[in-house]
Write a protein that holds these residues in place. Structure first.
Motif, PDB file in Angstrom:
ATOM      1  N   GLN A 140       0.817  -1.220   0.000  1.00 28.80           N
ATOM      2  CA  GLN A 140       0.000   0.000   0.000  1.00 28.80           C
ATOM      3  C   GLN A 140       0.844   1.261   0.000  1.00 28.80           C
ATOM      4  OE1 GLN A 140      -2.873  -0.815   3.267  1.00 28.80           O
ATOM      5  NE2 GLN A 140      -3.980   0.851   2.269  1.00 28.80           N
ATOM      6  N   THR A 161      -4.218   4.041 -13.481  1.00 26.79           N
ATOM      7  CA  THR A 161      -5.271   3.020 -13.399  1.00 26.79           C
ATOM      8  C   THR A 161      -5.111   2.045 -14.564  1.00 26.79           C
ATOM      9  OG1 THR A 161      -6.712   4.322 -14.821  1.00 26.79           O
ATOM     10  CG2 THR A 161      -6.903   4.702 -12.437  1.00 26.79           C
ATOM     11  N   LYS A 180      -3.579  -5.572  -9.474  1.00 26.98           N
ATOM     12  CA  LYS A 180      -3.886  -6.160  -8.163  1.00 26.98           C
ATOM     13  C   LYS A 180      -3.340  -5.324  -7.007  1.00 26.98           C
ATOM     14  CE  LYS A 180      -2.294 -10.308  -8.368  1.00 26.98           C
ATOM     15  NZ  LYS A 180      -1.887 -11.669  -8.590  1.00 26.98           N
ATOM     16  N   SER A 181      -2.353  -4.456  -7.304  1.00 29.60           N
ATOM     17  CA  SER A 181      -1.740  -3.702  -6.218  1.00 29.60           C
ATOM     18  C   SER A 181      -2.752  -2.688  -5.683  1.00 29.60           C
ATOM     19  CB  SER A 181      -0.472  -2.985  -6.693  1.00 29.60           C
ATOM     20  OG  SER A 181      -0.824  -1.953  -7.571  1.00 29.60           O
ATOM     21  N   ASN A 182      -2.610  -2.411  -4.413  1.00 33.51           N
ATOM     22  CA  ASN A 182      -3.614  -1.570  -3.767  1.00 33.51           C
ATOM     23  C   ASN A 182      -2.922  -0.352  -3.158  1.00 33.51           C
ATOM     24  OD1 ASN A 182      -6.071  -0.827  -2.779  1.00 33.51           O
ATOM     25  ND2 ASN A 182      -5.895  -2.071  -0.909  1.00 33.51           N
ATOM     26  N   SER A 184      -1.888   3.183  -1.878  1.00 32.72           N
ATOM     27  CA  SER A 184      -2.585   4.409  -1.465  1.00 32.72           C
ATOM     28  C   SER A 184      -1.607   5.577  -1.274  1.00 32.72           C
ATOM     29  CB  SER A 184      -3.384   4.176  -0.184  1.00 32.72           C
ATOM     30  OG  SER A 184      -2.528   3.741   0.833  1.00 32.72           O
ATOM     31  N   ALA A 254      -7.442   8.384  -4.809  1.00 32.56           N
ATOM     32  CA  ALA A 254      -7.135   7.098  -4.154  1.00 32.56           C
ATOM     33  C   ALA A 254      -5.663   7.006  -3.785  1.00 32.56           C
ATOM     34  CB  ALA A 254      -7.515   5.954  -5.092  1.00 32.56           C
TER      35      ALA A 254
END
Ligand code: NAP
Length: 377
Positions: A140, A161, A180-182, A184, A254
Motif C-alpha cells: 500500500q 489506473t 492487483k496492487s492496492n 494508497s 485514491a
C-alpha cells in the motif's frame, strides 16, 4: 573490407551503426547483443506508457536491415567471445553497453524483501527476460528514492489506473500484477531541495494529470529559494511544485503522491521484510558541529522501496575499467588504440536518448577519419 564491432544494440550502438552504415558503405558493421532481442534501454528502460519515446526503435529496425549491418544476438562479450578475440577480428571495436547495474545506497536494510533497485523494477515492468519473474512485492505504501526522471517514471506507472494503462506496452502478467496492487501512498524522496531536482518539467507535470492520484508538496520545502537566480527551466519546475503545494487536498484521490525534499535515507527497517524507512533532514547536516549520528531521524512506514539513484556499467574481462566511476576507463571516449566507448558506459547514466545521437556523430567522424587514413593510434 574493413570491419567494426559495436557491443550493445541500445540507442548509442544503433545511432552509431546508422551513421557509419550510411557514410561507409564498404565497411561491415557487426552489432553484438547479449540478449535474444535488440535495442537495450529503448525497450527495457523507457517507460511502457511513453510509446512516443519507444518509436525510435522503428528507426533502429531500418538500421539493422541495412546490407552492411549485422546483428549478432545471444552473444556476450567477456564470455561467449573474449575482448582479445574481438580486437583480433575487427579494425575497430566500440563498446555501447550502457549501465545496467543498480547503484546501491549503502544503508542498512537494503537487502530486505520489498526493496528494489530501479533497474530491476523497470526491467520487470518492461518484461526484460532476466527480470520478468521478479514479481515485486507492491504494498500500500511505496517509497521511491531519487529525484530524477526514473523516479517519476516509476511513480507514474504505479499510480496509473488499468484504464490509463490500456495503451501501455505491458505484458499480461505485469498488467495483472499492477492492477492487483492496492497502492494508497507513493513517497518520493530527494536528498537535496526542489531547485536541485533533476527530473524534467513534462514528467513532473504529467504526475498531476493522473486519474486517481493527487500530488502533494509541502510548501515548507519551497521557502527561501531564490528563483530569480535560477535558469528558466528550474523556475518553471518550481512554479509547478508551488502549484502542487497550493492545490487543496482532494479527498476523492485514491493515491497520494508526496514529495519529500531534503530527505536523506538512513536505514531501511524490518526483520526480513521492509517495514519503514528512516530519513534525516539533510538541511541539518551542516548546521552545527554535531555528528550525523546525533541528528534526529524521521521514520515513515513503507511496504515497498525502490531506489532510483543511478546505475553503473559492469566490467568486462580485459577491458580497462574505472571502478570508482563505474564505467570503462577512457580518454575522451578512447579506451585504447582502435577501441572506443559511447553512451552511458562512457559518460555515466546521464542524458536522454537523443544525447546519444550527437555523441555517435562525433565518434563516427573520428572513426571515418581513422579508417580513411588507416591511422590506428
Ligand atoms: P538522475 O537524473 O541522475 O537522478 C538520480 C537521483 O538519485 C538524483 O536525484 C540524485 O540526487 C539521487 N541520488 C543519487 N545517489 C543518492 C543517494 N546516495 N541517496 C539519495 N539520493 C541519491 O538519474 P535517473 O533518474 O536514473 O535518470 C538517468 C538519466 O536518464 C537521466 O539523464 C534522465 O533524465 C534520463 N531519463 C529520462 C527520461 C525522460 O526523458 N522521460 C526518463 C527516464 C530517464 P543528487 O542530485 O543529490 O545526486
Amino acid at each position: 573490407m574493413p570491419n567494426i564491432a559495436i557491443i550493445g544494440s541500445g540507442p548509442a550502438g544503433c545511432f552509431l551503426a546508422e551513421i557509419l552504415a550510411l557514410k561507409l558503405s564498404d565497411v561491415q558493421i557487426d552489432i553484438y547483443e547479449r540478449l535474444s532481442h535488440p535495442f537495450g534501454l529503448a525497450v527495457s528502460g523507457v517507460a511502457p506508457d511513453h510509446l512516443h519515446t519507444r518509436k525510435v526503435t522503428e528507426q533502429f529496425e531500418r538500421t539493422l536491415a541495412r546490407d552492411n549491418v549485422k546483428l549478432i544476438v545471444n552473444t556476450e562479450v567477456g564470455s561467449t567471445i573474449s575482448y582479445s578475440e574481438l580486437k583480433q577480428h575487427y579494425d575497430r571495436v566500440v563498446f555501447a553497453t550502457g549501465a545496467s547495474e543498480d547503484r546501491r545506497l549503502g544503508i542498512p536494510g537494503e537487502h530486505l524483501t520489498g526493496v528494489y533497485g530501479s533497474g530491476c523494477f523497470t526491467r520487470w515492468y518492461n518484461s526484460h527476460p532476466e527480470h520478468k519473474d521478479v514479481q515485486p512485492l507492491i504494498g500500500q505504501r511505496v517509497g521511491i528514492i531519487g529525484n530524477g526522471n526514473v523516479a517519476l517514471d516509476i511513480a507514474r506507472v504505479l499510480a496509473k489506473t488499468a484504464q490509463e494503462h490500456q495503451a501501455s506496452a505491458l505484458s499480461e502478467p505485469v498488467r495483472t500484477h499492477l492492477a492487483k496492487s492496492n497502492i494508497s501512498e507513493i513517497h518520493i524522496f530527494g536528498r537535496r531541495g526542489p531547485a536541485d531536482a533533476s527530473f524534467s518539467l513534462p514528467e513532473l507535470t504529467e504526475l498531476g494529470t493522473l486519474a486517481q492520484a493527487e500530488v502533494q508538496v509541502s510548501s515548507d520545502a519551497l521557502i527561501g529559494i531564490e528563483a530569480q537566480n535560477l535558469p528558466p527551466s528550474q523556475k518553471k519546475m518550481l512554479q509547478q511544485l508551488q502549484q502542487y503545494a497550493e492545490t487543496p487536498a482532494d479527498a476523492s484521490a485514491a493515491i497520494q503522491i508526496q514529495f519529500h525534499f531534503y530527505a536523506t535515507p538512513v536505514a531501511a527497517i524490518g526483520t526480513t521484510q521492509l517495514e519503514a524507512l528512516e530519513i534525516r533532514d539533510s538541511r541539518l547536516d551542516n548546521l552545527d558541529s554535531s555528528s550525523l549520528e546525533s541528528l534526529p531521524l524521521d521514520s515513515l512506514q513503507l511496504d515497498t522501496l525502490i531506489t532510483a539513484i543511478g546505475y553503473y556499467t559492469p566490467a568486462i574481462a580485459g577491458v580497462p575499467y574505472d571502478a570508482e566511476r563505474g564505467r570503462f576507463a577512457h580518454n575522451q571516449g578512447k579506451i585504447e588504440p582502435g577501441v572506443y566507448c559511447l553512451g552511458w558506459c562512457q559518460r555515466g547514466p546521464q542524458g536522454v536518448i537523443p544525447t546519444n545521437r550527437s555523441e555517435a556523430m562525433n565518434l563516427a567522424r573520428q572513426l571515418i577519419r581513422e579508417l580513411e587514413s588507416q591511422d590506428v593510434d
